[in-house]
Write an enzyme that holds these catalytic residues in place. Structure first.
Site, PDB file in Angstrom:
ATOM      1  N   SER A  61       0.814  -1.198   0.118  1.00 53.86           N
ATOM      2  CA  SER A  61       0.097   0.076  -0.158  1.00 53.86           C
ATOM      3  C   SER A  61       1.003   1.252  -0.078  1.00 53.86           C
ATOM      4  O   SER A  61       2.011   1.228  -0.515  1.00 53.86           O
ATOM      5  CB  SER A  61      -0.865  -0.168   1.281  1.00 53.86           C
ATOM      6  OG  SER A  61      -1.874   1.172   1.227  1.00 53.86           O
ATOM      7  N   ASN A  62       0.330   2.490   0.474  1.00 55.73           N
ATOM      8  CA  ASN A  62       1.136   3.611   0.460  1.00 55.73           C
ATOM      9  C   ASN A  62       0.786   4.410   1.684  1.00 55.73           C
ATOM     10  O   ASN A  62      -0.402   4.276   2.159  1.00 55.73           O
ATOM     11  CB  ASN A  62       1.096   4.368  -1.013  1.00 55.73           C
ATOM     12  CG  ASN A  62      -0.494   4.625  -1.281  1.00 55.73           C
ATOM     13  OD1 ASN A  62      -0.975   5.674  -0.618  1.00 55.73           O
ATOM     14  ND2 ASN A  62      -0.886   3.972  -2.516  1.00 55.73           N
ATOM     15  N   HIS A  63       1.186   5.746   1.612  1.00 51.25           N
ATOM     16  CA  HIS A  63       0.998   6.483   2.897  1.00 51.25           C
ATOM     17  C   HIS A  63      -0.226   7.574   2.867  1.00 51.25           C
ATOM     18  O   HIS A  63      -0.377   8.541   3.424  1.00 51.25           O
ATOM     19  CB  HIS A  63       2.440   7.313   3.191  1.00 51.25           C
ATOM     20  CG  HIS A  63       3.217   6.533   4.075  1.00 51.25           C
ATOM     21  ND1 HIS A  63       3.112   5.824   5.346  1.00 51.25           N
ATOM     22  CD2 HIS A  63       4.594   6.365   3.552  1.00 51.25           C
ATOM     23  CE1 HIS A  63       3.952   5.194   5.576  1.00 51.25           C
ATOM     24  NE2 HIS A  63       4.989   5.360   4.535  1.00 51.25           N
ATOM     25  N   SER A  64      -0.870   7.618   1.625  1.00 52.37           N
ATOM     26  CA  SER A  64      -2.159   8.477   1.287  1.00 52.37           C
ATOM     27  C   SER A  64      -2.807   8.645   2.614  1.00 52.37           C
ATOM     28  O   SER A  64      -3.517   7.339   2.910  1.00 52.37           O
ATOM     29  CB  SER A  64      -2.818   8.050   0.140  1.00 52.37           C
ATOM     30  OG  SER A  64      -4.125   8.838  -0.094  1.00 52.37           O
ATOM     31  N   ALA A  87      -4.527   7.552  -4.419  1.00 51.63           N
ATOM     32  CA  ALA A  87      -3.159   7.276  -4.560  1.00 51.63           C
ATOM     33  C   ALA A  87      -3.188   5.497  -4.771  1.00 51.63           C
ATOM     34  O   ALA A  87      -3.195   4.946  -3.812  1.00 51.63           O
ATOM     35  CB  ALA A  87      -2.264   7.447  -3.390  1.00 51.63           C
TER      36      ALA A  87
END
Ligand code: CTP
Ligand code: CA
Length: 221
Positions: free
Chosen positions: A33-36, A99
């Site tokens: 995943s990502n930090h959005s 994102a």
């Protein structure tokens, strides 16, 4: 629109907003995943709702509450996000702020990968669908399709290239090399379209969202 709707210029319009990260399972216990945080997308969903639009917020996992009056559809993967957006069509407006993970682990991910005595397992990635490009090229295309681009260096040139690649109407370009933009409360954006570039002065993210919603209402008038 009724005469009393002057403060609600988007009354009768339907908007899809994507927000937050997507989560792509490796196996039942692990993911990419990502930090959005989802903040920018939620602020835009709220602003469109305040101007009277019916808003469907297609959101990956975030810590945020759905803005009042907005219908949130919770999703995990990019493929789920695309399916939820397509299920929400037809719409007048699509604003893709999510994102989206560009890639997902290959395979079914149905059983947990076990740690054996051998080498680390390979992680093969496959490209995810591009939601913004798919909506832009849909035969049920919303009238106004807007993407976001967080860039560094030659921000406006990258945004112009993305506009063409995705087939959308506007790219909201955001210079993330500026101190305090990532995770901060203020933002400096430029609206890049075939008509040229509008550079907006630095403002709190909620104000940028409201200004964008007003700009959208102006365009659909
Ligand atoms: N986007 C999307 N689906 C994807 C990837 C991106 O809808 N699979 C949307 C984002 O929500 C954003 C816009 O496309 O509105 C630009 O995303 P960005 O990550 O900047 O563009 P990419 O084409 O993925 O290029 P790169 O990450 O290499 O800069
Ligand atoms: Ca990307």
């Amino acid at each position: 629109m009724l005469a009393g709707d002057a403060g609600r210029p988007l009354a009768g319009r339907r908007a899809i907003v994507t927000a937050g990260p997507t989560v792509e399972p490796i196996d039942p216990v692990r993911f990419l995943s990502n930090h959005s945080s989802g903040r920018q997308g939620y602020a835009i969903a709220e602003a469109l709702g305040r101007l009277g639009a019916e808003v469907i917020l297609v959101s990956g996992p975030t810590a945020l509450a759905a803005p009042a009056g907005v219908t949130r559809v919770n999703v995990q993967t990019a493929r789920d996000m695309l399916a939820a957006c397509e299920a929400a069509l037809p719409a007048d407006i699509a604003v893709c702020v999510a994102a989206v993970a560009d890639w997902r682990p290959d395979g079914t991910g149905l059983s947990k990968i076990k740690k054996g005595d051998g080498p680390a397992p390979p992680l093969t990635l496959v490209e995810n669908p591009d939601i913004l490009a798919t909506l832009s090229r849909s035969d049920r295309r919303p009238r106004l399709v807007i993407g976001f681009a967080a860039e560094t260096n030659d921000v406006e040139a990258y945004a112009q290239a993305k506009l063409e690649k995705k087939g959308c109407d506007w790219i909201v370009a955001n210079d993330v090399s500026q101190p305090g933009v990532m995770g901060g409360t203020e933002n400096t954006v430029a609206i890049v379209s075939a008509q040229g570039i509008e550079r907006w002065e630095k403002a709190p993210k909620g104000e940028v969202a409201l200004r964008l919603a007003r700009r959208i209402a102006e365009e659909l008038k």
